[in-house]
Design a protein around this motif. Structure first.
Motif, PDB file in Angstrom:
ATOM      1  N   GLU A 198       0.812  -1.212   0.000  1.00 14.23           N
ATOM      2  CA  GLU A 198       0.000   0.000   0.000  1.00 14.23           C
ATOM      3  C   GLU A 198       0.850   1.270   0.000  1.00 14.23           C
ATOM      4  O   GLU A 198       0.507   2.275  -0.637  1.00 14.23           O
ATOM      5  N   GLU A 199       1.996   1.213   0.676  1.00 15.74           N
ATOM      6  CA  GLU A 199       2.881   2.381   0.745  1.00 15.74           C
ATOM      7  C   GLU A 199       3.355   2.778  -0.650  1.00 15.74           C
ATOM      8  O   GLU A 199       3.390   3.954  -1.004  1.00 15.74           O
ATOM      9  N   THR A 200       3.728   1.780  -1.446  1.00 16.00           N
ATOM     10  CA  THR A 200       4.190   2.056  -2.813  1.00 16.00           C
ATOM     11  C   THR A 200       3.049   2.588  -3.673  1.00 16.00           C
ATOM     12  O   THR A 200       3.214   3.560  -4.424  1.00 16.00           O
ATOM     13  N   MET A 201       1.864   1.961  -3.566  1.00 15.69           N
ATOM     14  CA  MET A 201       0.720   2.384  -4.377  1.00 15.69           C
ATOM     15  C   MET A 201       0.283   3.811  -4.048  1.00 15.69           C
ATOM     16  O   MET A 201      -0.249   4.512  -4.903  1.00 15.69           O
ATOM     17  N   GLN A 202       0.522   4.250  -2.830  1.00 16.39           N
ATOM     18  CA  GLN A 202       0.136   5.605  -2.434  1.00 16.39           C
ATOM     19  C   GLN A 202       0.953   6.674  -3.146  1.00 16.39           C
ATOM     20  O   GLN A 202       0.598   7.853  -3.123  1.00 16.39           O
ATOM     21  N   ARG A 203       2.075   6.277  -3.748  1.00 18.88           N
ATOM     22  CA  ARG A 203       2.910   7.262  -4.448  1.00 18.88           C
ATOM     23  C   ARG A 203       2.727   7.230  -5.970  1.00 18.88           C
ATOM     24  O   ARG A 203       3.286   8.052  -6.681  1.00 18.88           O
ATOM     25  N   VAL A 204       1.980   6.262  -6.470  1.00 18.44           N
ATOM     26  CA  VAL A 204       1.819   6.119  -7.918  1.00 18.44           C
ATOM     27  C   VAL A 204       0.964   7.250  -8.485  1.00 18.44           C
ATOM     28  O   VAL A 204      -0.103   7.556  -7.969  1.00 18.44           O
ATOM     29  N   LYS A 205       1.440   7.856  -9.542  1.00 23.71           N
ATOM     30  CA  LYS A 205       0.678   8.914 -10.222  1.00 23.71           C
ATOM     31  C   LYS A 205       0.599   8.641 -11.727  1.00 23.71           C
ATOM     32  O   LYS A 205       0.612   9.553 -12.555  1.00 23.71           O
ATOM     33  N   VAL A 206       0.540   7.340 -12.052  1.00 22.50           N
ATOM     34  CA  VAL A 206       0.411   6.891 -13.439  1.00 22.50           C
ATOM     35  C   VAL A 206      -0.842   6.037 -13.559  1.00 22.50           C
ATOM     36  O   VAL A 206      -1.105   5.183 -12.702  1.00 22.50           O
ATOM     37  N   LEU A 207      -1.644   6.277 -14.581  1.00 18.88           N
ATOM     38  CA  LEU A 207      -2.849   5.484 -14.823  1.00 18.88           C
ATOM     39  C   LEU A 207      -2.622   4.511 -15.967  1.00 18.88           C
ATOM     40  O   LEU A 207      -1.962   4.832 -16.965  1.00 18.88           O
ATOM     41  N   TYR A 208      -3.165   3.311 -15.801  1.00 18.63           N
ATOM     42  CA  TYR A 208      -3.140   2.295 -16.848  1.00 18.63           C
ATOM     43  C   TYR A 208      -4.493   2.322 -17.546  1.00 18.63           C
ATOM     44  O   TYR A 208      -5.540   2.145 -16.907  1.00 18.63           O
ATOM     45  N   VAL A 209      -4.494   2.562 -18.845  1.00 11.27           N
ATOM     46  CA  VAL A 209      -5.724   2.687 -19.630  1.00 11.27           C
ATOM     47  C   VAL A 209      -5.742   1.581 -20.679  1.00 11.27           C
ATOM     48  O   VAL A 209      -4.846   1.496 -21.521  1.00 11.27           O
ATOM     49  N   ASN A 226      -7.052  15.555 -20.094  1.00 11.98           N
ATOM     50  CA  ASN A 226      -6.874  16.950 -19.650  1.00 11.98           C
ATOM     51  C   ASN A 226      -8.195  17.713 -19.572  1.00 11.98           C
ATOM     52  O   ASN A 226      -8.248  18.824 -19.044  1.00 11.98           O
ATOM     53  N   LYS A 227      -9.272  17.117 -20.108  1.00  9.16           N
ATOM     54  CA  LYS A 227     -10.544  17.820 -20.177  1.00  9.16           C
ATOM     55  C   LYS A 227     -11.095  18.155 -18.795  1.00  9.16           C
ATOM     56  O   LYS A 227     -11.620  19.248 -18.573  1.00  9.16           O
ATOM     57  N   PHE A 228     -10.983  17.187 -17.850  1.00  7.89           N
ATOM     58  CA  PHE A 228     -11.602  17.429 -16.553  1.00  7.89           C
ATOM     59  C   PHE A 228     -10.818  18.447 -15.730  1.00  7.89           C
ATOM     60  O   PHE A 228     -11.357  19.087 -14.821  1.00  7.89           O
ATOM     61  N   LYS A 229      -9.514  18.612 -16.068  1.00 11.03           N
ATOM     62  CA  LYS A 229      -8.699  19.619 -15.398  1.00 11.03           C
ATOM     63  C   LYS A 229      -7.493  19.905 -16.292  1.00 11.03           C
ATOM     64  O   LYS A 229      -6.549  19.135 -16.324  1.00 11.03           O
ATOM     65  N   PHE A 248       1.302  14.983 -13.242  1.00 10.65           N
ATOM     66  CA  PHE A 248       2.263  15.728 -12.425  1.00 10.65           C
ATOM     67  C   PHE A 248       2.025  15.469 -10.928  1.00 10.65           C
ATOM     68  O   PHE A 248       2.970  15.438 -10.144  1.00 10.65           O
ATOM     69  N   HIS A 249       0.754  15.276 -10.554  1.00  9.10           N
ATOM     70  CA  HIS A 249       0.418  15.103  -9.142  1.00  9.10           C
ATOM     71  C   HIS A 249      -0.490  13.885  -8.956  1.00  9.10           C
ATOM     72  O   HIS A 249      -1.392  13.643  -9.766  1.00  9.10           O
ATOM     73  N   ARG A 250      -0.275  13.171  -7.871  1.00  7.44           N
ATOM     74  CA  ARG A 250      -1.040  11.953  -7.615  1.00  7.44           C
ATOM     75  C   ARG A 250      -2.536  12.230  -7.461  1.00  7.44           C
ATOM     76  O   ARG A 250      -3.372  11.478  -7.981  1.00  7.44           O
ATOM     77  N   GLU A 251      -2.880  13.303  -6.755  1.00 10.71           N
ATOM     78  CA  GLU A 251      -4.301  13.580  -6.515  1.00 10.71           C
ATOM     79  C   GLU A 251      -5.063  13.766  -7.830  1.00 10.71           C
ATOM     80  O   GLU A 251      -6.235  13.408  -7.940  1.00 10.71           O
ATOM     81  N   ASP A 252      -4.385  14.328  -8.841  1.00 11.30           N
ATOM     82  CA  ASP A 252      -5.032  14.485 -10.149  1.00 11.30           C
ATOM     83  C   ASP A 252      -5.194  13.132 -10.849  1.00 11.30           C
ATOM     84  O   ASP A 252      -6.191  12.904 -11.542  1.00 11.30           O
ATOM     85  N   ALA A 253      -4.229  12.231 -10.658  1.00  8.47           N
ATOM     86  CA  ALA A 253      -4.325  10.891 -11.242  1.00  8.47           C
ATOM     87  C   ALA A 253      -5.513  10.141 -10.650  1.00  8.47           C
ATOM     88  O   ALA A 253      -6.296   9.504 -11.375  1.00  8.47           O
ATOM     89  N   VAL A 254      -5.676  10.215  -9.330  1.00  7.03           N
ATOM     90  CA  VAL A 254      -6.779   9.530  -8.661  1.00  7.03           C
ATOM     91  C   VAL A 254      -8.126  10.108  -9.099  1.00  7.03           C
ATOM     92  O   VAL A 254      -9.085   9.369  -9.367  1.00  7.03           O
TER      93      VAL A 254
END
Length: 436
Positions: A198-209, A226-229, A248-254
């Motif tokens: 979980e510690e590692t996953m909390q730092r991930v800011k890449v999405l798999y599509v 980029n449409k939503f932000k 650039f930021h994890r919170e945006d990835a989530v």
């Protein structure tokens, strides 16, 4: 006459031993209150034990014990194992090796790979077919074809309620008596999903599509995410019908994951999850269960656990290849010991496709195996060359993969040149595997 007497004596000895074993097992059941049932080549002791209330123990509570002496049964095994704790269930296979035992944590795999499925079959059809002949089916995972979203990829993953249910299903399906839709299917264990802390996953800011159209471009994917932000996407790396979207930021990835999952891009409904960082020692085997997962590559720029920095783009980490004097990390070494041929040793002709993946150490052989497993034509390698500024001959292979079923063809060529033919072919095979 002497031989007949010897055989009779051996027979009597076996009967006596059988009677003794039977009496010992009956005594064990009377003492413990456990039941014993024999089925499908194994004998089950307990499961549940007397007085047990509630659900069975969760996954991770089972160990596998191998190489048990052939003359050892439950009456001797149970007291040994009970030293470690209360036994819920003991399943004893009826063929033994006669060597020292080995103990390890049981893999507890609940998923089977089913290959050679007709590509026009839908998830519901495959699910119903599996439920007809196996018990404990929970779900079926089917991926759409990369070029035609109305078809599947010719394989599926069947999830069972327990490891035991999956093992029984595998035993039931392997003999070949079950031919759904008139096809002989392929059955094997699916590689369990890689568990990332979980510690590692909390730092991930890449999405798999996944489930993208082949024609969808990286620019189109970036624009959609980029449409939503506006301005939150750093870059996009697309590979065939799936892509990795870096933020650039994890919170945006989530936030993007919840907004974009299930959205339609160029007519395809996409699936979006957090990408899982890859273990550098991960093996090629995930590719030969027919799936490519977010953990397939070390191209992704995941955060470094020590300093939080990102890894640079580079070669996939799962194959050791010498490229212009550079080395990439490789998988665990395949055993390559040699053994003498003694007089009288019997050699049996076999097909390489009957071997396990652990017998192969190169991507070239893996690609050949993968094509055969999917009923494709063998890969074709076309060699090209160019000259570097200092006059060196540099080489690259283009690989052609042809599907026998629908006559479709795909070309794959890495973006790097090599100084030797062997390295060029190995890199081309590796690149192709990562993109299939």
């Amino acid at each position: 006459m002497h031989e007949e007497n010897k055989a009779a004596a051996n027979g009597c000895s076996k009967i006596r031993r059988g009677a003794q074993n039977g009496a010992a097992l009956l005594a064990l059941m009377e003492k413990t209150g456990y039941s014993m049932v024999q089925q499908n080549g194994q004998r089950k002791f307990g499961g549940p034990p007397p007085g047990w209330e509630g659900p069975p123990p969760p996954r991770g509570c089972e160990v596998f014990v191998g190489k048990i002496p052939r003359d050892m049964y439950e009456d001797e095994l149970v007291p040994v194992f009970e030293r470690a704790g209360k036994i819920y269930e003991l399943r004893l296979m009826m063929e033994f090796s006669g060597k020292f035992i080995g103990v390890c944590v049981s893999l507890d795999n609940c998923r089977l790979f089913i290959g050679a499925i007709p590509k026009d079959k839908k998830k519901e059809e495959i699910l119903n077919e599996m439920k007809k002949v196996t018990e404990g089916v929970v779900d079926v995972i089917v991926y759409p074809n990369a070029t035609d979203k109305t078809k599947n990829r010719g394989f599926a993953f069947v999830e069972y309620e327990s490891h035991r249910a999956a093992a029984m299903a595998r035993r039931r399906l392997i003999p070949g008596t079950f031919q759904p839709w008139g096809h002989t299917i392929q059955v094997d264990w699916a590689d369990p999903e890689k568990v990332v802390d979980e510690e590692t996953m909390q730092r991930v800011k890449v999405l798999y599509v996944r489930n993208l159209m082949i024609s969808t471009t990286e620019d189109k994917i970036k624009a959609e995410f980029n449409k939503f932000k506006p301005g939150v996407v750093e870059r996009v790396k697309k590979l065939r019908d799936y892509a990795f979207v870096h933020f650039f930021h994890r919170e945006d990835a989530v936030a993007a994951m919840s907004v974009m999952n299930g959205k339609c891009i160029d007519g395809a409904s996409i699936e979006v999850t957090l990408a899982k960082p890859v273990n550098k020692e991960s093996s090629w085997k995930q590719h030969f269960n027919g799936q490519i997962s977010p953990s397939s590559e070390n191209l992704l720029g995941f955060p470094n656990k020590e300093d939080g920095t990102q890894k640079s783009m580079g070669k996939p980490a799962s194959l050791s290849i010498r490229l212009n004097g550079q080395h990439s990390p490789g998988p665990p070494e395949v055993e390559r010991s040699t053994y003498p041929i003694f007089p009288g040793i019997k050699l049996t002709p076999i097909s390489m496709y009957s071997l396990k993946l652990s017998h192969f150490s190169s991507a070239v052989m893996h690609l050949d195996y993968f094509c055969h497993k999917n009923s494709w034509a063998p890969p074709e390698y076309c060699l090209y060359s160019t000259t570097s500024q200092d006059g060196k001959i540099l080489l690259v292979y283009k690989v052609l993969i042809s599907s026998i079923a629908d006559d479709s063809q795909s070309y794959f060529m890495p973006e790097k040149l090599c100084t030797t033919v062997e390295d060029a072919k190995e890199l081309a095979a590796q690149f192709t595997l990562l993109h299939l």
